[in-house]
Design an enzyme around this catalytic site. Structure first.
Site, short mmCIF file in Angstrom:
data_model
loop_
_atom_site.label_atom_id
_atom_site.label_comp_id
_atom_site.label_asym_id
_atom_site.label_seq_id
_atom_site.Cartn_x
_atom_site.Cartn_y
_atom_site.Cartn_z
N GLY A 14 0.87 -1.19 -0.05
CA GLY A 14 0.19 0.06 0.09
C GLY A 14 0.61 1.42 -0.17
O GLY A 14 0.33 2.25 0.61
N ARG A 63 -13.71 -16.53 -11.26
CA ARG A 63 -13.30 -15.11 -11.46
C ARG A 63 -14.75 -14.35 -11.65
O ARG A 63 -14.76 -13.36 -11.12
CB ARG A 63 -12.62 -15.04 -12.58
CG ARG A 63 -11.88 -13.51 -12.81
CD ARG A 63 -10.87 -13.38 -13.87
NE ARG A 63 -9.80 -14.16 -14.05
CZ ARG A 63 -8.83 -14.10 -13.11
NH1 ARG A 63 -8.67 -13.06 -12.45
NH2 ARG A 63 -7.69 -15.18 -13.24
N MET A 88 -3.65 -7.34 -7.35
CA MET A 88 -3.19 -8.12 -8.00
C MET A 88 -3.94 -9.23 -8.63
O MET A 88 -3.63 -10.32 -8.62
CB MET A 88 -1.86 -8.84 -7.05
CG MET A 88 -0.97 -7.94 -6.72
SD MET A 88 -0.10 -7.08 -7.97
CE MET A 88 0.87 -8.32 -8.69
N HIS A 107 0.91 0.87 -13.27
CA HIS A 107 1.55 -0.20 -13.94
C HIS A 107 3.21 0.10 -13.74
O HIS A 107 3.55 1.26 -14.24
CB HIS A 107 1.11 -0.62 -15.01
CG HIS A 107 1.85 -2.07 -15.49
ND1 HIS A 107 1.56 -3.15 -15.06
CD2 HIS A 107 3.07 -2.01 -16.48
CE1 HIS A 107 2.33 -4.00 -15.54
NE2 HIS A 107 3.24 -3.33 -16.35
N THR A 139 -8.91 -1.48 -19.36
CA THR A 139 -9.89 -1.92 -20.41
C THR A 139 -9.52 -3.52 -20.32
O THR A 139 -8.70 -4.09 -19.48
CB THR A 139 -9.49 -1.72 -21.86
OG1 THR A 139 -8.07 -2.23 -22.02
CG2 THR A 139 -9.60 -0.24 -21.78
N LEU A 142 -5.44 -6.64 -20.82
CA LEU A 142 -4.64 -6.56 -19.93
C LEU A 142 -3.49 -5.45 -20.11
O LEU A 142 -2.69 -5.68 -20.87
CB LEU A 142 -4.18 -7.83 -19.18
CG LEU A 142 -3.49 -7.81 -17.96
CD1 LEU A 142 -4.27 -7.44 -16.75
CD2 LEU A 142 -2.79 -9.21 -17.60
N GLU A 172 6.15 6.68 -9.38
CA GLU A 172 4.65 6.20 -9.20
C GLU A 172 3.83 7.01 -8.11
O GLU A 172 2.84 7.50 -8.36
CB GLU A 172 4.51 4.73 -8.76
CG GLU A 172 5.22 3.80 -9.70
CD GLU A 172 4.71 2.01 -9.34
OE1 GLU A 172 3.71 2.08 -8.37
OE2 GLU A 172 5.67 1.35 -9.62
C1 GRF Z 1 3.30 -0.89 -7.87
O1 GRF Z 1 4.61 -1.07 -8.16
C2 GRF Z 1 2.22 -0.81 -8.72
O2 GRF Z 1 2.85 -0.23 -9.96
C3 GRF Z 1 1.91 -2.21 -9.07
O3 GRF Z 1 1.90 -2.77 -7.81
C4 GRF Z 1 2.80 -2.14 -6.80
C5 GRF Z 1 1.99 -1.84 -5.64
O4 GRF Z 1 2.83 -1.14 -4.80
N1 GRF Z 1 0.55 -2.17 -9.69
P1 GRF Z 1 2.32 -0.63 -3.52
O5 GRF Z 1 1.28 -1.62 -2.81
O6 GRF Z 1 1.37 0.54 -3.69
O7 GRF Z 1 3.29 -0.37 -2.51
#
Ligand code: GRF
Length: 214
Positions: A14, A63, A88, A107, A139, A142, A172
């Site tokens: 997180g 799913r 995930m 991502h 979308t 993936l 990010e």
């Molecule tokens: C990040 O690298 C994000 O890009 C990917 O999953 C990771 C999540 O990290 N989708 P966090 O849980 O926000 O630390």
């Protein structure tokens, strides 16, 4: 403009969630939902007084039934946008269609390169000199939805997967709040032709050249 509601989905530590909680976004974070009870991000949300919920995918036969239950849970919070922050699970076409134009993801690569997992290791293996991260609309394709914002970082000679991941993660944490600010302030929109349009955006033209010119 009415304040927007967002729901954030997580599966893990997180760190993006934490940055979003601290970013003073122009929206209400209505809830944080995890598919794992042990996700570190749940405690981060609780420490910020944000409601949390856990919905374990292992309790569902397939799913589609998990995604249907997830959508029912999300909709109790009436979100304008659903934000994936390290969630995930691959989401079914039905789920993605339900939140079309309202579902975004971050991502850890410069998409469309390196969709999927182990992005940093694959970038190092290929010897690319520039890597990065992408915020995009989700979308059914993936990791290939319309791109909102990207940040590029250099890959340095001595990089390991860990040092590269840390450099990307730092970016990010800068671009995700920006993307959500644009969304909540109606500055961006996903058009029917699959393009993202911006309103009133200043353009910059800086190049990232890696290794740098001498
Ligand atoms: C990040 O690298 C994000 O890009 C990917 O999953 C990771 C999540 O990290 N989708 P966090 O849980 O926000 O630390």
């Amino acid at each position: 403009m009415a304040e927007k509601n967002i729901v954030i989905l997580i599966s893990g530590r997180g760190s993006n969630l934490q940055v979003l909680l601290q970013a003073k976004l122009p929206c209400r974070i209505a809830a944080v939902v995890s598919n794992r009870a042990d996700a570190g991000g749940l405690e981060i949300a609780q420490a910020h007084g944000v409601p949390t919920a856990v919905i374990d995918h292992r309790d569902y036969a397939d799913r589609d039934s998990f995604d249907a239950a997830l959508a029912r849970l999300i909709d109790t919070f009436h979100p304008d946008f659903v934000v994936l922050a390290g969630f995930m699970r691959i989401l079914s076409a039905g789920f993605v269609a339900r939140y079309h134009g309202r579902l975004i993801n971050i991502h850890p690569s410069l998409l469309p390169a390196y969709g999927g997992l182990n992005t940093h290791a694959r970038a190092l293996q290929d010897g690319v000199r520039i890597h990065g991260c992408t915020v995009h609309f989700v979308t059914a394709d993936l990791d290939h939805g319309p791109i909102i914002i990207q940040a590029a970082v250099p890959v340095l000679c001595r990089d390991t997967e860990q040092t590269l991941a840390a450099r990307v993660l730092h970016e990010e944490h800068r671009i995700y709040p920006q993307a959500i600010r644009w969304l909540c302030n109606d500055r961006i929109e996903l058009r029917d032709d699959g393009r993202v349009i911006f309103r009133y955006r200043k353009q910059t033209s800086h190049a990232l050249i890696s290794p740098g010119l001498e």
